[in-house]
Scaffold this motif. Structure first.
Motif, PDB file in Angstrom:
ATOM      1  N   VAL A   1       4.104  -1.024   4.445  1.00 51.80           N
ATOM      2  CA  VAL A   1       2.970  -1.385   4.686  1.00 51.80           C
ATOM      3  C   VAL A   1       1.568  -1.871   3.670  1.00 51.80           C
ATOM      4  CG1 VAL A   1       0.280  -0.460   5.945  1.00 51.80           C
ATOM      5  CG2 VAL A   1       3.198   0.167   6.217  1.00 51.80           C
ATOM      6  N   CYS A   2       1.299  -3.121   4.139  1.00 56.28           N
ATOM      7  CA  CYS A   2       1.149  -4.646   2.766  1.00 56.28           C
ATOM      8  C   CYS A   2      -0.600  -4.442   3.449  1.00 56.28           C
ATOM      9  CB  CYS A   2       1.270  -5.568   2.991  1.00 56.28           C
ATOM     10  SG  CYS A   2       3.258  -5.234   2.484  1.00 56.28           S
ATOM     11  N   GLU A   3      -1.293  -4.475   2.173  1.00 58.85           N
ATOM     12  CA  GLU A   3      -3.017  -5.239   2.705  1.00 58.85           C
ATOM     13  C   GLU A   3      -3.020  -6.436   2.262  1.00 58.85           C
ATOM     14  OE1 GLU A   3      -5.218  -3.152   4.302  1.00 58.85           O
ATOM     15  OE2 GLU A   3      -4.266  -1.769   4.677  1.00 58.85           O
TER      16      GLU A   3
ATOM     17  N   GLN B   1      -4.073  -5.326   7.436  1.00 60.76           N
ATOM     18  CA  GLN B   1      -2.346  -4.706   8.047  1.00 60.76           C
ATOM     19  C   GLN B   1      -1.461  -5.606   7.881  1.00 60.76           C
ATOM     20  OE1 GLN B   1      -1.990  -0.265   9.106  1.00 60.76           O
ATOM     21  NE2 GLN B   1      -2.919   0.237   6.977  1.00 60.76           N
TER      22      GLN B   1
ATOM     23  N   GLU C   1       7.105   3.356   4.092  1.00 61.28           N
ATOM     24  CA  GLU C   1       6.846   4.092   5.390  1.00 61.28           C
ATOM     25  C   GLU C   1       8.698   3.597   5.534  1.00 61.28           C
ATOM     26  OE1 GLU C   1       4.007   4.608   7.834  1.00 61.28           O
ATOM     27  OE2 GLU C   1       3.043   5.455   6.668  1.00 61.28           O
TER      28      GLU C   1
ATOM     29  N   ASP D   1       1.118  -1.343   0.534  1.00 61.97           N
ATOM     30  CA  ASP D   1       0.141  -0.102   0.430  1.00 61.97           C
ATOM     31  C   ASP D   1       1.154   1.195  -0.108  1.00 61.97           C
ATOM     32  OD1 ASP D   1      -2.785   1.443   0.497  1.00 61.97           O
ATOM     33  OD2 ASP D   1      -1.832   2.037   1.879  1.00 61.97           O
TER      34      ASP D   1
ATOM     35  N   GLU E   1       2.215  -4.955   8.540  1.00 67.11           N
ATOM     36  CA  GLU E   1       4.088  -3.828   8.574  1.00 67.11           C
ATOM     37  C   GLU E   1       5.423  -5.101   7.783  1.00 67.11           C
ATOM     38  OE1 GLU E   1       3.877  -1.864  11.825  1.00 67.11           O
ATOM     39  OE2 GLU E   1       2.366   0.377  10.996  1.00 67.11           O
TER      40      GLU E   1
END
Length: 69
Positions: free
Chosen positions: A13-15, A20, A8, A5, A22
């Motif tokens: 940060v993934c979906e 979610q 950072e 997504d 990290e």
């Protein structure tokens, strides 16, 4: 399957189906970028280069079916 997504630093940060997640960038390929699809293998995470194309084709077909309705 996870979709990146946003990045950072030092995390991506993934979906995914489970919500979610990290993931430290150190565990991902150096070339990872937002929108990439990740798959987990025995060696770690890899970018699935073909999945975005499959997803775009599926979305395009759905959109066309809506226009034709």
């Amino acid at each position: 399957m996870l979709i990146v997504d946003r990045i950072e630093a030092p995390l991506a940060v993934c979906e995914g189906d489970g919500g979610q997640v990290e993931i430290p960038l150190s565990e991902l390929p150096e070339t990872v970028r937002e929108g990439d699809v990740l798959i987990r293998t025995e060696e770690g995470y890899q970018v699935d280069a073909e999945e975005p194309s499959r997803r775009r084709k599926k979305i395009s077909a759905l959109f066309q079916s809506l226009l034709e309705s």
